[in-house]
Each structure stands twice: as C-alpha cells, then as structure tokens.
Design an enzyme around this catalytic site. Structure first.
Site, PDB file in Angstrom:
ATOM      1  N   HIS A 114       0.869  -1.183   0.000  1.00 46.23           N
ATOM      2  CA  HIS A 114       0.000   0.000   0.000  1.00 46.23           C
ATOM      3  C   HIS A 114       0.904   1.231   0.000  1.00 46.23           C
ATOM      4  CE1 HIS A 114      -2.817   2.950   1.767  1.00 46.23           C
ATOM      5  NE2 HIS A 114      -3.802   2.114   1.521  1.00 46.23           N
ATOM      6  N   ASP A 158       3.089  -4.478   7.739  1.00 44.80           N
ATOM      7  CA  ASP A 158       1.890  -3.664   7.594  1.00 44.80           C
ATOM      8  C   ASP A 158       0.698  -4.601   7.761  1.00 44.80           C
ATOM      9  OD1 ASP A 158      -0.320  -2.293   6.761  1.00 44.80           O
ATOM     10  OD2 ASP A 158       0.527  -1.622   4.848  1.00 44.80           O
ATOM     11  N   GLN A 179      -4.617  -4.957   6.900  1.00 47.14           N
ATOM     12  CA  GLN A 179      -5.613  -5.951   6.474  1.00 47.14           C
ATOM     13  C   GLN A 179      -5.506  -7.240   7.291  1.00 47.14           C
ATOM     14  OE1 GLN A 179      -8.013  -5.245   4.388  1.00 47.14           O
ATOM     15  NE2 GLN A 179      -7.194  -3.295   3.657  1.00 47.14           N
ATOM     16  N   LYS A 207     -10.588  -0.143   9.891  1.00 49.41           N
ATOM     17  CA  LYS A 207     -10.866  -1.355   9.106  1.00 49.41           C
ATOM     18  C   LYS A 207     -11.204  -2.532  10.027  1.00 49.41           C
ATOM     19  CE  LYS A 207      -7.895   0.345   5.473  1.00 49.41           C
ATOM     20  NZ  LYS A 207      -6.675   0.213   4.680  1.00 49.41           N
ATOM     21  N   CYS A 260      -4.503   2.570  -3.834  1.00 51.57           N
ATOM     22  CA  CYS A 260      -3.274   3.031  -3.163  1.00 51.57           C
ATOM     23  C   CYS A 260      -2.153   2.017  -3.341  1.00 51.57           C
ATOM     24  CB  CYS A 260      -3.489   3.301  -1.674  1.00 51.57           C
ATOM     25  SG  CYS A 260      -4.671   4.595  -1.360  1.00 51.57           S
TER      26      CYS A 260
HETATM   27  C1  LIG Z   1      -5.690   0.912   4.687  1.00 50.75           C
HETATM   28  C2  LIG Z   1      -4.311   0.444   4.617  1.00 50.75           C
HETATM   29  C3  LIG Z   1      -3.251   1.240   5.061  1.00 50.75           C
HETATM   30  C4  LIG Z   1      -3.454   2.648   5.577  1.00 50.75           C
HETATM   31  O1  LIG Z   1      -4.204   2.705   6.748  1.00 50.75           O
HETATM   32  P1  LIG Z   1      -4.877   4.098   7.169  1.00 50.75           P
HETATM   33  O2  LIG Z   1      -5.612   3.785   8.401  1.00 50.75           O
HETATM   34  O3  LIG Z   1      -5.761   4.495   6.039  1.00 50.75           O
HETATM   35  O4  LIG Z   1      -3.793   5.052   7.423  1.00 50.75           O
HETATM   36  C5  LIG Z   1      -1.986   0.726   4.983  1.00 50.75           C
HETATM   37  N1  LIG Z   1      -1.762  -0.509   4.507  1.00 50.75           N
HETATM   38  C6  LIG Z   1      -2.747  -1.304   4.087  1.00 50.75           C
HETATM   39  C7  LIG Z   1      -2.425  -2.684   3.600  1.00 50.75           C
HETATM   40  C8  LIG Z   1      -4.051  -0.862   4.118  1.00 50.75           C
HETATM   41  O5  LIG Z   1      -5.035  -1.650   3.671  1.00 50.75           O
END
Ligand SMILES: *Cc1c(COP(=O)(O)O)cnc(C)c1O
Length: 410
Positions: free
Chosen positions: A127, A204, A207, A230, A368
C-alpha cells in the site's frame, strides 16, 4: 478475577443486528457493502462507547488531578492494554497510539537512523502507506529502495527476499496481507530470514489484523502497524507495536505536549515510549472506540468468522471464475476475502458505478497500490472486499449486479 469469556456462537444475522447501517437502502435497493478493505462499518458497541464517554466521563488524559481526568486516563490506558492483548504484545508500553496505519509506518520511517546508501526492502504489492514514507527517506536521506517482486497471486519468493537483504539493509517493510490481491505473506519466515542477517522487520497489518489472528510475540516481528477503522473501530486511531528496545532507541516523531520529560530554554529531553511518540492530546475518544471494537470482535467466535469469510471468498471466486468476461487478480487459495477483478472492455469505475445503482458498494481504482498496478499491467481494478457481517446471498446479489454491468457496458 475476570469471568471466562463466553464466545457468541457465530450467526451472521445476529452479527448484522449490531450494525444498524447494514439495514439501510441505497438507490432504493438494500445495501450490499463490499468495500470493507477501505473501511469497515462500526457495531453499536463502538458508537455507544464513544457517546457514553462523552456523556458520562470525559476530560483530557494524563495531566489531570481530578476525577474525570483520572477516569479518562484509565479508559485510554485500558484501550492500550486491549490493543496489546489483541496482537499478543507482552507489554502495553510497546503500543503507540497513532492516527492510523499510515502514521504508524511514518513514525518508524522518521525514527530510523538512515545514512545515504542504506537500503529498505519492500514488495511491489505494498500500500502507498508502506511505500511513500520510504520514498521520502530516499529523497531526504539517500536511502535506496529494494523492490521484491511477487508472482501473479501475490506470493513472494523467499529466496529472492533473502538475496535482497544485504549488509546495507536497514529494514524489511512488508505487508502481512495485500489490500488488493488478498495474499497473505509468510510473516514468520520473512522475520526468520531478515533476523538471520540482523535486519528488523516491519509488517503492515492493516488488512491482516482484520482477517486473522496476529501474534507479534510468536512472529518475533519488530514493528507491526495496523488501523482501527478497518477493524470495526473508529477513524483517527491506529497502533504501532514496536519492540521496547527499538522504540526506546528512536527519536520522537512530532514535538509537543506529553512527549517530553523536561523542557527548558536551551534543552529538551523526551519521555519514554510509548508517550514519546504521542505528542499533543491523543485520540482519546477514538481509543475508547477502538477498545470497544476489539472487545466486540473478541467476543465473537473468531475461528467461525474466519471460516465464514473463507466461504464468502470461495463463493465469490467460484462464481467469478465461471465468467469468461471477468479477469481476477490474485487467486491464492488461502487469501483473505478481498477480490480484485475487472470486466472485459469496461473501465472499473463504470463497473463500480453500475453496481452502486444496484445497492452494491465496491471500490475501483488503484487501491493506493500503483506499483502493484504496474506489476499487473493495469491502471485500475474493481475490488469487492468482505467483512464478517456479509451474508453469502450478498455474493449472489453482487454477481447478478455484475451481469447487469456487463450488459450495459459491452
Ligand atoms: C488501509 C491500509 C493502510 C493505511 O491505513 P490508514 O488507516 O488508512 O492510514 C496501509 N496498509 C494497508 C495494507 C491498508 O489496507
């Protein structure tokens, strides 16, 4: 002593009853919300926790000597403890509250001691939140980005990863689950390979933390970033887990109140982590909301939710594979319930718009993840992403709506 946690047996209609928004209509049709990878809806428990705090016990945290300040500080720190338990971090003080997943990664990028030529290893399916902070290190400090390729389903070659990590590698920053392909990365192996060369790993988990259990202790990962909105929580809150020693070695991200120890005219010293990274008034109500979201989620039968999401994924993938005018991106059998696709001859934005007229919310665009789009040879895809509250028959509504889009667009 805590009462034993009784899990609610999984019943999708009972889960949906916690989300008032799911029973609304859009364009005169029942809402079918399949944009969960962008942001999930919030259960009543989250809404109530935030409203109740504002109605019943609210003040600024940490600096008060009065009842409301102390109660709110306790609630805020209880949220930190809940986040720590949620990802199995040994101590609460390894959890930094952030405004989201993006800020969590930026804190690490800002805190790394990078010299010109030092390398950051990342994959092409990251992302932008896990790309742009490293690009900024490239621009500002001369860092070198080392890109790990993927196969079409989003799996990564561990030998290629091993080969990319060298003596100049500062950090391996990789997704734990792609927000486009749904692919899960082999986090434990990634950490093992990087640690064998003395390189720390940031995952990260924006998800992955939604769609499976995360255990930072078992993974032995150095940094873990995730986001509240999320995970059925509010916007404006996320978390960075960091190993104590690594956080303690990092300089602050922003300057302001709370993150200091002593401030004089000629000198400033900084607070210990996590407070060092939480300048100013933190997202207090959002932390309380996040705690409610995690408590709500943990009260569900998580194993049953994982099975339900796998059933949603399989039903959607099976139906889409039948359509020779649909192209699928990412078909790993164990992927998360995130389905990227395109309709032959139609722009993904047009597909999303026609689905919307039928009540079906999906996302279309680059998600993104422009380097991934380049890798896939497209400029955009559509994406249906599922949550625990989606019903199996919503998959069928989605597929029917897609037939209509095909008819109108070709
Ligand atoms: C949504 C997302 C982000 C960013 O998170 P935010 O809360 O929008 O800052 C980073 N990495 C992944 C894989 C995402 O899905």
């Amino acid at each position: 002593m805590n009462a034993p946690l009784i899990k609610r047996p999984f019943d999708v209609d009972a889960v949906r009853a916690d989300f008032a928004i799911l029973s609304r209509e859009v364009h005169g049709r029942p809402l079918v919300y399949l944009d969960n990878a962008a942001s999930a809806q919030k259960p009543e428990a989250v809404i109530a926790a935030m409203a109740n705090a504002m109605r019943g016990s609210y003040a600024n945290v940490h600096r008060g000597l009065h009842a409301l300040a102390n109660e709110t500080t306790d609630a805020f720190e209880a949220a930190r403890a809940t986040v720590a338990r949620f990802i199995n971090a040994a101590t609460s003080d390894s959890i930094v509250f952030t405004k989201g997943g993006t800020q969590a990664i930026n804190i690490v990028a800002a805190g790394l001691d990078v010299k010109p030529g030092d390398e950051i290893v990342l994959s092409v399916m990251e992302h932008h939140s896990n790309i742009v902070p490293w690009h900024m290190l490239r621009e500002r400090k001369g860092a070198v980005l080392k890109w790990l390729d993927i196969d079409d389903d989003g799996s990564i070659d561990l030998d290629a990863l091993d080969a990319l990590i060298g003596p100049r590698t500062k950090l391996a920053a990789l997704t734990h689950m792609s927000n486009v392909l749904g692919a899960r990365t082999p986090a434990a192996e990634i950490v093992r390979i990087a640690h064998a060369k003395g390189v720390p790993v940031l995952l990260d988990g924006c998800q992955a933390a939604v769609h499976g259990r995360v255990d930072v202790a078992a993974l032995d990962v150095d940094f873990y970033a995730f986001t509240g909105h999320k995970l059925y929580g509010p916007t404006g809150i996320g978390a960075l887990y960091g190993k104590r020693g690594l956080l303690a070695a990092m300089p602050p991200f922003e300057g302001g109140g709370e993150m200091i120890d002593i401030v004089e005219r000629e000198r400033v010293t900084y607070n210990e982590p996590p407070h060092r990274f939480e300048a100013g008034t933190p997202p207090i109500l959002e932390a309380i909301g996040l705690k409610a979201a995690l408590d709500w989620y943990e009260a569900q039968d998580r194993a049953a939710i994982e099975a339900h999401e796998a059933a949603l994924r399989d039903r959607a993938m099976a139906a889409l594979r039948e359509l020779n005018w649909v192209k699928l991106y990412g078909q790993a059998p164990d992927k998360g319930a995130i389905v990227a696709f395109s309709v032959e001859g139609a722009h993904p934005h047009d597909v999303a718009q026609i689905l919307d007229r039928q009540g079906v919310a999906v996302r279309a665009g680059h998600h993104c993840a422009q380097p991934l789009m380049q890798r896939l040879g497209v400029s955009a895809t559509a994406r249906a992403s599922f949550a625990c509250y989606n019903r199996l028959d919503e998959v069928d509504v989605f597929i029917e709506a897609l037939y209509k889009a095909r008819k109108l667009l070709s």
